[in-house]
Design an enzyme around this catalytic site. Sequence first.
Site, PDB file in Angstrom:
ATOM      1  N   ASN A   1      27.823  64.631 -27.177  1.00  0.00           N
ATOM      2  CA  ASN A   1      26.860  65.114 -28.176  1.00  0.00           C
ATOM      3  C   ASN A   1      27.573  65.823 -29.320  1.00  0.00           C
ATOM      4  OD1 ASN A   1      24.020  64.553 -27.187  1.00  0.00           O
ATOM      5  ND2 ASN A   1      24.961  65.419 -25.366  1.00  0.00           N
TER       6      ASN A   1
ATOM      7  N   TYR B   1      10.357  62.055 -27.220  1.00  0.00           N
ATOM      8  CA  TYR B   1       9.455  63.167 -27.559  1.00  0.00           C
ATOM      9  C   TYR B   1       9.569  63.647 -29.006  1.00  0.00           C
ATOM     10  CZ  TYR B   1       9.560  63.532 -22.399  1.00  0.00           C
ATOM     11  OH  TYR B   1       9.513  63.265 -21.062  1.00  0.00           O
TER      12      TYR B   1
ATOM     13  N   THR C   1      28.490  70.045 -19.037  1.00  0.00           N
ATOM     14  CA  THR C   1      27.950  70.928 -20.064  1.00  0.00           C
ATOM     15  C   THR C   1      28.828  72.157 -20.242  1.00  0.00           C
ATOM     16  OG1 THR C   1      25.656  70.240 -19.813  1.00  0.00           O
ATOM     17  CG2 THR C   1      25.995  72.509 -20.448  1.00  0.00           C
TER      18      THR C   1
ATOM     19  N   HIS D   1      37.696  70.659 -27.723  1.00  0.00           N
ATOM     20  CA  HIS D   1      37.327  69.847 -28.889  1.00  0.00           C
ATOM     21  C   HIS D   1      38.106  70.349 -30.092  1.00  0.00           C
ATOM     22  CE1 HIS D   1      34.019  68.317 -26.512  1.00  0.00           C
ATOM     23  NE2 HIS D   1      33.617  69.546 -26.284  1.00  0.00           N
TER      24      HIS D   1
ATOM     25  N   ALA E   1      17.196  68.059 -22.211  1.00  0.00           N
ATOM     26  CA  ALA E   1      16.938  67.124 -21.111  1.00  0.00           C
ATOM     27  C   ALA E   1      17.904  65.934 -21.132  1.00  0.00           C
ATOM     28  CB  ALA E   1      15.492  66.642 -21.180  1.00  0.00           C
TER      29      ALA E   1
ATOM     30  N   ASP F   1       9.590  69.505 -16.916  1.00  0.00           N
ATOM     31  CA  ASP F   1      10.719  68.718 -16.410  1.00  0.00           C
ATOM     32  C   ASP F   1      10.136  67.555 -15.625  1.00  0.00           C
ATOM     33  OD1 ASP F   1      13.044  67.821 -14.770  1.00  0.00           O
ATOM     34  OD2 ASP F   1      13.988  69.613 -15.592  1.00  0.00           O
TER      35      ASP F   1
ATOM     36  N   ASN G   1      26.956  72.422 -13.846  1.00  0.00           N
ATOM     37  CA  ASN G   1      26.970  71.085 -14.425  1.00  0.00           C
ATOM     38  C   ASN G   1      28.231  70.930 -15.281  1.00  0.00           C
ATOM     39  OD1 ASN G   1      26.647  68.782 -15.925  1.00  0.00           O
ATOM     40  ND2 ASN G   1      24.511  69.174 -16.473  1.00  0.00           N
ATOM     41  N   PRO G   2      29.301  70.336 -14.724  1.00  0.00           N
ATOM     42  CA  PRO G   2      30.579  70.260 -15.437  1.00  0.00           C
ATOM     43  C   PRO G   2      30.532  69.441 -16.728  1.00  0.00           C
ATOM     44  CG  PRO G   2      30.646  68.979 -13.403  1.00  0.00           C
ATOM     45  CD  PRO G   2      29.338  69.713 -13.411  1.00  0.00           C
TER      46      PRO G   2
HETATM   47  N1  LIG Z   1      24.743  69.578 -28.242  1.00  0.00           N
HETATM   48  C1  LIG Z   1      25.730  69.822 -27.387  1.00  0.00           C
HETATM   49  O1  LIG Z   1      26.848  70.205 -27.765  1.00  0.00           O
HETATM   50  C2  LIG Z   1      25.486  69.617 -25.925  1.00  0.00           C
HETATM   51  C3  LIG Z   1      26.367  70.196 -25.001  1.00  0.00           C
HETATM   52  C4  LIG Z   1      26.078  70.038 -23.654  1.00  0.00           C
HETATM   53  C5  LIG Z   1      24.989  69.271 -23.240  1.00  0.00           C
HETATM   54  N2  LIG Z   1      24.186  68.685 -24.164  1.00  0.00           N
HETATM   55  C6  LIG Z   1      23.040  67.858 -23.765  1.00  0.00           C
HETATM   56  O2  LIG Z   1      21.918  68.690 -23.464  1.00  0.00           O
HETATM   57  C7  LIG Z   1      21.088  68.029 -22.509  1.00  0.00           C
HETATM   58  C8  LIG Z   1      20.803  68.986 -21.332  1.00  0.00           C
HETATM   59  O3  LIG Z   1      22.027  69.294 -20.703  1.00  0.00           O
HETATM   60  P1  LIG Z   1      22.064  69.985 -19.257  1.00  0.00           P
HETATM   61  O4  LIG Z   1      23.489  70.217 -18.959  1.00  0.00           O
HETATM   62  O5  LIG Z   1      21.093  71.102 -19.184  1.00  0.00           O
HETATM   63  O6  LIG Z   1      21.540  68.757 -18.341  1.00  0.00           O
HETATM   64  P2  LIG Z   1      21.027  68.835 -16.827  1.00  0.00           P
HETATM   65  O7  LIG Z   1      21.228  67.472 -16.269  1.00  0.00           O
HETATM   66  O8  LIG Z   1      21.616  69.994 -16.107  1.00  0.00           O
HETATM   67  O9  LIG Z   1      19.453  69.099 -16.979  1.00  0.00           O
HETATM   68  C9  LIG Z   1      18.595  68.190 -17.606  1.00  0.00           C
HETATM   69  C10 LIG Z   1      17.179  68.404 -17.040  1.00  0.00           C
HETATM   70  O10 LIG Z   1      16.282  67.634 -17.837  1.00  0.00           O
HETATM   71  C11 LIG Z   1      15.388  66.927 -16.988  1.00  0.00           C
HETATM   72  N3  LIG Z   1      14.975  65.708 -17.681  1.00  0.00           N
HETATM   73  C12 LIG Z   1      15.693  64.574 -17.881  1.00  0.00           C
HETATM   74  N4  LIG Z   1      14.974  63.678 -18.574  1.00  0.00           N
HETATM   75  C13 LIG Z   1      13.773  64.257 -18.827  1.00  0.00           C
HETATM   76  C14 LIG Z   1      12.590  63.830 -19.510  1.00  0.00           C
HETATM   77  N5  LIG Z   1      12.509  62.611 -20.062  1.00  0.00           N
HETATM   78  N6  LIG Z   1      11.540  64.685 -19.576  1.00  0.00           N
HETATM   79  C15 LIG Z   1      11.609  65.915 -19.024  1.00  0.00           C
HETATM   80  N7  LIG Z   1      12.689  66.372 -18.339  1.00  0.00           N
HETATM   81  C16 LIG Z   1      13.757  65.548 -18.256  1.00  0.00           C
HETATM   82  C17 LIG Z   1      16.179  66.648 -15.717  1.00  0.00           C
HETATM   83  O11 LIG Z   1      15.325  66.447 -14.611  1.00  0.00           O
HETATM   84  C18 LIG Z   1      17.036  67.919 -15.592  1.00  0.00           C
HETATM   85  O12 LIG Z   1      16.381  68.926 -14.827  1.00  0.00           O
HETATM   86  C19 LIG Z   1      21.851  66.759 -22.090  1.00  0.00           C
HETATM   87  O13 LIG Z   1      21.362  65.635 -22.805  1.00  0.00           O
HETATM   88  C20 LIG Z   1      23.281  67.044 -22.512  1.00  0.00           C
HETATM   89  O14 LIG Z   1      24.011  65.883 -22.779  1.00  0.00           O
HETATM   90  C21 LIG Z   1      24.413  68.869 -25.497  1.00  0.00           C
END
Ligand SMILES: NC(=O)c1ccc[n+]([C@@H]2O[C@H](COP(=O)([O-])OP(=O)(O)OC[C@H]3O[C@@H](n4cnc5c(N)ncnc54)[C@H](O)[C@@H]3O)[C@@H](O)[C@H]2O)c1
Length: 258
Positions: free
Chosen positions: A185, A94, A240, A214, A86, A48, A237-238
């Site tokens: 997403n 990445y 998600t 949805h 992330a 992270d 985290n609202p």
């Molecule tokens: N596919 C889906 O249906 C869906 C649903 C919900 C969330 N998501 C996505 O999943 C991802 C994670 O969601 P979350 O709720 O856990 O987010 P979050 O904000 O709770 O956690 C993200 C973590 O990633 C870290 N981070 C950010 N950029 C980074 C990088 N470049 N390298 C390493 N670490 C990094 C942050 O410091 C944080 O700790 C988000 O992009 C969110 O939009 C997708």
Amino acid sequence: MKQPKAQRKTKTSPPRIVGLIGCGAIGTVLAEAIARKLIVCDELTVYDVDTAKAQQLKKSLRFPVTIAASFDELLERKPTVIIEAASQQAAKDYAPRIVAEDIALIVLSTGALLGLNVDLSKVYVPSGAIGGLDAIASAALAGIDEAVLTSRKNPRAFGLDNQEVKLVYEGSAEEAVQRFPREMNVAATLALAVKPAKVKVQVLSDPAVQRNTHEIKVKWRFGEMLLRFANDPHPENPHTSALAAWSAIKLLKTLLET
Ligand SMILES: NC(=O)c1ccc[n+]([C@@H]2O[C@H](COP(=O)([O-])OP(=O)(O)OC[C@H]3O[C@@H](n4cnc5c(N)ncnc54)[C@H](O)[C@@H]3O)[C@@H](O)[C@H]2O)c1
């Protein structure tokens, strides 16, 4: 989009190492599932950008966790699977290197995949906060005439306080993920499933809903589909939905254990 391939561990198999990028809401649910042995893996390595988040996660788990100090260090562990949980930027930065290393990659920030020049045959996309993608992708092979996604969230999710239903966005999935990188997403996940058809997206700020809702309508060559998901927001985290984390857990389990 790649389908999970069976990977049974034998006595001579290399260790099953899971690499996790992002120790936030989704990463934590996933790591907890590993610690509770819902997924059989030998080692968890996390990365992270916010080192404190990685340390906090490691401290909370009764499971051996290695913290990678950098993305390069994570790659050097040669994980069997890497999960990106992330951000869209992280997925964009990445994914090409992970795919080039021939490591299976699960992407949660699916919005990043719409404009990314990467071999998608090496990338696994979990159903995320929605589902039914097997049926939709099947219909796409025969021909989809129309795919509409209507997402409703409480005004709080948009920082609004409207008292009546308000349309906050109408347009394409590609634009929706740019306008709402954390919220939409689901639009990208659906867009990948309906290809070559396009998704029409509507986003509503609705004071009557507490859950992230949805609704997906598909008209295709041999019928119609209507799917509806009403997801509790994740307490930490609202933005998600818990379902997104559990869909990644299910996919990871299939990849490592089947
Ligand atoms: N596919 C889906 O249906 C869906 C649903 C919900 C969330 N998501 C996505 O999943 C991802 C994670 O969601 P979350 O709720 O856990 O987010 P979050 O904000 O709770 O956690 C993200 C973590 O990633 C870290 N981070 C950010 N950029 C980074 C990088 N470049 N390298 C390493 N670490 C990094 C942050 O410091 C944080 O700790 C988000 O992009 C969110 O939009 C997708």
